[in-house]
Design a protein around this motif. Structure first.
Motif, mmCIF file in Angstrom:
data_model
loop_
_atom_site.group_PDB
_atom_site.id
_atom_site.type_symbol
_atom_site.label_atom_id
_atom_site.label_comp_id
_atom_site.label_asym_id
_atom_site.label_seq_id
_atom_site.Cartn_x
_atom_site.Cartn_y
_atom_site.Cartn_z
ATOM 1 N N ARG A 42 0.391 0.170 7.239
ATOM 2 C CA ARG A 42 -0.792 0.341 6.384
ATOM 3 C C ARG A 42 -1.796 -0.813 6.485
ATOM 4 O O ARG A 42 -2.469 -1.143 5.526
ATOM 5 C CB ARG A 42 -0.412 0.568 4.925
ATOM 6 C CG ARG A 42 0.607 1.674 4.622
ATOM 7 C CD ARG A 42 0.268 2.969 5.330
ATOM 8 N NE ARG A 42 0.948 4.122 4.765
ATOM 9 C CZ ARG A 42 2.018 4.697 5.314
ATOM 10 N NH1 ARG A 42 2.569 4.229 6.405
ATOM 11 N NH2 ARG A 42 2.540 5.775 4.750
ATOM 12 N N LEU A 66 0.802 -1.212 0.000
ATOM 13 C CA LEU A 66 0.000 0.000 0.000
ATOM 14 C C LEU A 66 0.837 1.266 0.000
ATOM 15 O O LEU A 66 0.342 2.334 -0.307
ATOM 16 C CB LEU A 66 -0.958 0.005 1.197
ATOM 17 C CG LEU A 66 -2.035 -1.068 1.142
ATOM 18 C CD1 LEU A 66 -2.867 -1.049 2.421
ATOM 19 C CD2 LEU A 66 -2.932 -0.872 -0.062
ATOM 20 N N SER A 126 -8.250 0.711 0.231
ATOM 21 C CA SER A 126 -7.070 1.184 -0.506
ATOM 22 C C SER A 126 -6.740 0.327 -1.723
ATOM 23 O O SER A 126 -6.179 0.813 -2.698
ATOM 24 C CB SER A 126 -5.846 1.249 0.403
ATOM 25 O OG SER A 126 -5.940 2.336 1.287
ATOM 26 N N ARG A 161 0.536 3.465 -2.967
ATOM 27 C CA ARG A 161 -0.705 4.204 -3.227
ATOM 28 C C ARG A 161 -0.562 5.703 -2.936
ATOM 29 O O ARG A 161 -1.352 6.491 -3.389
ATOM 30 C CB ARG A 161 -1.851 3.644 -2.388
ATOM 31 C CG ARG A 161 -2.126 2.185 -2.599
ATOM 32 C CD ARG A 161 -3.115 1.970 -3.732
ATOM 33 N NE ARG A 161 -3.523 0.580 -3.759
ATOM 34 C CZ ARG A 161 -3.233 -0.247 -4.745
ATOM 35 N NH1 ARG A 161 -2.551 0.155 -5.770
ATOM 36 N NH2 ARG A 161 -3.639 -1.489 -4.705
ATOM 37 N N THR A 165 -7.710 6.728 7.553
ATOM 38 C CA THR A 165 -7.236 5.809 6.519
ATOM 39 C C THR A 165 -8.358 5.370 5.587
ATOM 40 O O THR A 165 -9.521 5.304 5.977
ATOM 41 C CB THR A 165 -6.582 4.563 7.153
ATOM 42 O OG1 THR A 165 -7.499 3.950 8.058
ATOM 43 C CG2 THR A 165 -5.309 4.928 7.901
ATOM 44 N N GLY A 202 -4.990 0.499 5.665
ATOM 45 C CA GLY A 202 -4.985 1.248 4.420
ATOM 46 C C GLY A 202 -4.111 2.485 4.475
ATOM 47 O O GLY A 202 -3.510 2.810 5.499
ATOM 48 N N GLU A 203 -4.044 3.157 3.344
ATOM 49 C CA GLU A 203 -3.248 4.370 3.197
ATOM 50 C C GLU A 203 -4.008 5.547 3.783
ATOM 51 O O GLU A 203 -5.228 5.515 3.887
ATOM 52 C CB GLU A 203 -2.953 4.606 1.714
ATOM 53 C CG GLU A 203 -1.966 5.702 1.423
ATOM 54 C CD GLU A 203 -0.617 5.489 2.079
ATOM 55 O OE1 GLU A 203 -0.397 6.087 3.145
ATOM 56 O OE2 GLU A 203 0.200 4.742 1.537
#
Length: 168
Positions: free
Chosen positions: A45, A4, A143, A7, A139, A48-49
């Motif tokens: 992550r 991730l 992602s 991203r 977040t 997620g990002e």
């Protein structure tokens, strides 16, 4: 690890995309890189990002119009889904589940809301006294479905400033 890190993009290196989704700030404070959060779940992550906010206020506002997906009893974490399909997690402080209080739900799980609507309130004073970090990671849970995410790092006012641009 799902890679991730790739991203996160800069203005000069945008991926090819079909549309952009602007994510407005849910908290007043300073936007920081997610790498500054002192917890591996965020630096690696796993959620997620995204970015982190060092809050200077006590209210959480909706980043976009959507629905409250998950809002635990302790009210220290919000998961929302936008009408655009994007899922966002707002974590209020690190290890804040240990505080046992200091958070107030305004919107209940399953309820819909509009962009800029008040979702929750919290005690910043209690967070500063009881937590080793008051940073609030924001977040993108989905992602893997995005092409890129551009973070906007600066001092922000809740509901007024963009903190991330998501490229889909």
């Amino acid at each position: 690890m799902m890679g991730l890190f790739s991203r996160l993009v800069e203005a000069g290196t945008l991926p090819s995309y079909k549309k952009t989704i602007e994510i407005y700030n849910p908290l007043t404070g300073t936007v920081l890189p997610l790498n500054e959060v002192p917890h591996a779940l965020f630096t690696e992550r796993m959620f997620g990002e995204g970015i982190a906010i060092k809050p200077s206020g006590y209210q959480v506002f909706a980043t976009f119009a959507g629905t409250m997906l998950h809002f635990p009893e302790l009210a220290n974490q919000l998961r929302i889904i936008g009408q655009n399909g994007l899922q966002i997690q707002i974590q209020l402080g690190i290890d804040s589940h240990l505080m046992l209080g200091g958070f107030k739900k305004i919107i209940k799980q399953g309820e819909s809301f509009e962009q800029g609507q008040l979702l929750a309130e919290f005690s910043l004073i209690k967070m500063k006294k009881q937590l080793h970090s008051i940073l609030c990671p924001i977040t993108v849970l989905s992602s893997d479905k995005i092409k890129g995410l551009q973070a906007h790092y600066f001092q922000v006012i809740a509901g007024e400033d963009k903190i991330m641009t998501v490229y889909v």
